[in-house]
Motif scaffolding. Structure first.
Motif, PDB file in Angstrom:
ATOM      1  N   LEU A 276      -5.907  -0.368  -3.733  1.00 19.06           N
ATOM      2  CA  LEU A 276      -5.214   0.792  -4.322  1.00 19.06           C
ATOM      3  C   LEU A 276      -6.119   1.480  -5.345  1.00 19.06           C
ATOM      4  O   LEU A 276      -6.244   2.712  -5.361  1.00 19.06           O
ATOM      5  CB  LEU A 276      -3.913   0.345  -4.990  1.00 19.06           C
TER       6      LEU A 276
ATOM      7  N   LEU B  21       0.154   4.548  -1.932  1.00 19.71           N
ATOM      8  CA  LEU B  21      -0.804   5.547  -1.432  1.00 19.71           C
ATOM      9  C   LEU B  21      -0.102   6.733  -0.771  1.00 19.71           C
ATOM     10  O   LEU B  21      -0.723   7.748  -0.471  1.00 19.71           O
ATOM     11  CB  LEU B  21      -1.787   4.885  -0.452  1.00 19.71           C
ATOM     12  N   GLU B  22       1.222   6.595  -0.585  1.00 18.07           N
ATOM     13  CA  GLU B  22       1.993   7.738  -0.035  1.00 18.07           C
ATOM     14  C   GLU B  22       2.434   8.684  -1.151  1.00 18.07           C
ATOM     15  O   GLU B  22       3.018   9.739  -0.880  1.00 18.07           O
ATOM     16  CB  GLU B  22       3.225   7.200   0.708  1.00 18.07           C
TER      17      GLU B  22
ATOM     18  N   THR C  38      -2.369   2.099   7.432  1.00 18.76           N
ATOM     19  CA  THR C  38      -2.249   0.709   7.004  1.00 18.76           C
ATOM     20  C   THR C  38      -1.829  -0.146   8.194  1.00 18.76           C
ATOM     21  O   THR C  38      -1.008   0.278   9.008  1.00 18.76           O
ATOM     22  CB  THR C  38      -1.206   0.597   5.870  1.00 18.76           C
TER      23      THR C  38
ATOM     24  N   VAL D   8      -9.141   3.188  -3.442  1.00 16.49           N
ATOM     25  CA  VAL D   8      -8.741   4.354  -2.637  1.00 16.49           C
ATOM     26  C   VAL D   8      -8.411   5.535  -3.545  1.00 16.49           C
ATOM     27  O   VAL D   8      -8.791   6.682  -3.265  1.00 16.49           O
ATOM     28  CB  VAL D   8      -7.561   4.005  -1.712  1.00 16.49           C
ATOM     29  N   GLU D   9      -7.752   5.288  -4.669  1.00 15.72           N
ATOM     30  CA  GLU D   9      -7.439   6.400  -5.576  1.00 15.72           C
ATOM     31  C   GLU D   9      -8.719   6.964  -6.192  1.00 15.72           C
ATOM     32  O   GLU D   9      -8.913   8.194  -6.226  1.00 15.72           O
ATOM     33  CB  GLU D   9      -6.491   5.945  -6.677  1.00 15.72           C
TER      34      GLU D   9
ATOM     35  N   VAL E 148      -2.905  10.809  -4.089  1.00 18.05           N
ATOM     36  CA  VAL E 148      -3.390  10.364  -2.781  1.00 18.05           C
ATOM     37  C   VAL E 148      -2.408  10.791  -1.693  1.00 18.05           C
ATOM     38  O   VAL E 148      -2.802  11.271  -0.621  1.00 18.05           O
ATOM     39  CB  VAL E 148      -3.606   8.837  -2.753  1.00 18.05           C
TER      40      VAL E 148
ATOM     41  N   ILE F  30      -4.925   8.124   5.952  1.00 15.84           N
ATOM     42  CA  ILE F  30      -4.826   6.711   5.569  1.00 15.84           C
ATOM     43  C   ILE F  30      -3.862   5.992   6.512  1.00 15.84           C
ATOM     44  O   ILE F  30      -2.714   6.399   6.672  1.00 15.84           O
ATOM     45  CB  ILE F  30      -4.341   6.562   4.116  1.00 15.84           C
TER      46      ILE F  30
ATOM     47  N   THR G 148     -10.540   8.863  -3.344  1.00 12.68           N
ATOM     48  CA  THR G 148      -9.831  10.055  -2.849  1.00 12.68           C
ATOM     49  C   THR G 148      -9.918  11.219  -3.830  1.00 12.68           C
ATOM     50  O   THR G 148     -10.100  12.362  -3.448  1.00 12.68           O
ATOM     51  CB  THR G 148      -8.359   9.708  -2.550  1.00 12.68           C
TER      52      THR G 148
ATOM     53  N   LEU H 172       0.825  -1.220   0.000  1.00 10.87           N
ATOM     54  CA  LEU H 172       0.000   0.000   0.000  1.00 10.87           C
ATOM     55  C   LEU H 172       0.856   1.266   0.000  1.00 10.87           C
ATOM     56  O   LEU H 172       0.319   2.380   0.053  1.00 10.87           O
ATOM     57  CB  LEU H 172      -0.939  -0.007   1.226  1.00 10.87           C
TER      58      LEU H 172
END
Ligand SMILES: N#Cc1ccccc1Cn1ccc2ccc(-c3cc(N)[nH]n3)cc21
Length: 239
Positions: free
Chosen positions: A146, A16-17, A34, A149-150, A21, A32, A153, A13
């Motif tokens: 992934l 996502l950093e 994890t 979430v994208e 996002v 977020i 977001t 994940l």
């Protein structure tokens, strides 16, 4: 919005950093977190799987670590009730409208299964949504998370600079987006459609709709049955 992700592969994940996002998180537009599911195991091998009842290939994720993880995470904010999402090939198809629905929530928890999936009793006890991102089988829920979430977001207020760009998204109007162009005006002998350089915004909007209709008719004709078409739209689709 708060998003918690539970997985046995937290590093999966890390994307996502980054990028959109990651920037949204650094601007506190989304929070977020994890979590490694193995943190809720107690044996020396940190076991999360076991053989399937009824036989069959592969292993199934044990219920106890998942239940302990979800109870712990949910207890961290007793005033709120998260929406629990379980990615699965057997789920309801993920669409732009599903992304918009999830974007309305203030707390999402994504449960990333591996092996042959998570014990059905945990899914029954905890899942609000079982979602598929497509008719193909991945090795686990992380990639699907992934994707979701994208997609969610980018719909949150303030995340995308030009709010218009998400309004004009593919699927936002139920059609596929047509082609886009930038400089140079001619590249390898291929010119940008003249209309896009005309400055006639009404004509440009019409051309873009026509290209979206043509592309949708060619690639996803079933989408045309779901939207209101004007007489002009029907003439394009029929041509
Ligand atoms: N389940 C299952 C399963 C069943 C048979 C074979 C392999 C798997 C792997 N797997 C384990 C967890 C998990 C989560 C989501 C997906 C997933 C989602 C989409 N849209 N495709 N694949 C797959 C997942």
């Amino acid at each position: 919005m708060r998003i918690d992700v539970v997985t046995i592969f937290p590093d999966y994940l890390r994307p996502l950093e980054l990028a959109l996002v990651g920037r949204a998180a650094s601007r506190d537009l989304v929070d977020i977190q994890t979590h490694d599911l193995r943190a809720w195991t107690h044996d020396v091998h940190r076991t999360v799987d076991d053989s399937p009842y009824g036989g069959g290939p592969g292993m199934v994720m044990r219920p106890e670590p998942w239940d302990a993880a979800l109870r712990d995470i949910v207890a961290r904010d007793p005033s709120r009730r998260p929406r629990v999402v379980v990615p699965t090939p057997a789920g309801v198809p993920f669409t732009q409208s599903y992304a918009a629905e999830l974007a309305e929530q203030d707390w999402l928890i994504f449960c990333c299964g591996r092996y042959e999936g998570i014990d059905g009793r945990v899914v029954d006890a905890w899942a609000d949504d079982e979602i598929s991102i497509g008719d193909y089988v991945l090795a686990g829920g992380e990639v699907a998370t992934l994707v979701m979430v994208e997609a969610v977001t980018r719909l949150l207020p303030g995340v995308v600079g030009n709010a218009e760009s998400i309004i004009d998204d593919s699927f936002a109007h139920g059609l596929l987006e047509g082609p886009v162009y930038t400089r140079p005006p001619v590249w390898e002998g291929r010119a940008v459609p003249e209309i896009l350089r005309s400055g006639d915004h009404a004509a440009i909007a019409r051309w873009r709709r026509e290209e979206a209709l043509r592309r949708t008719r060619r690639r996803r004709p079933e989408l045309l049955d779901r939207i209101e078409l004007s007489d002009a739209d029907r003439a394009v689709v029929a041509s």
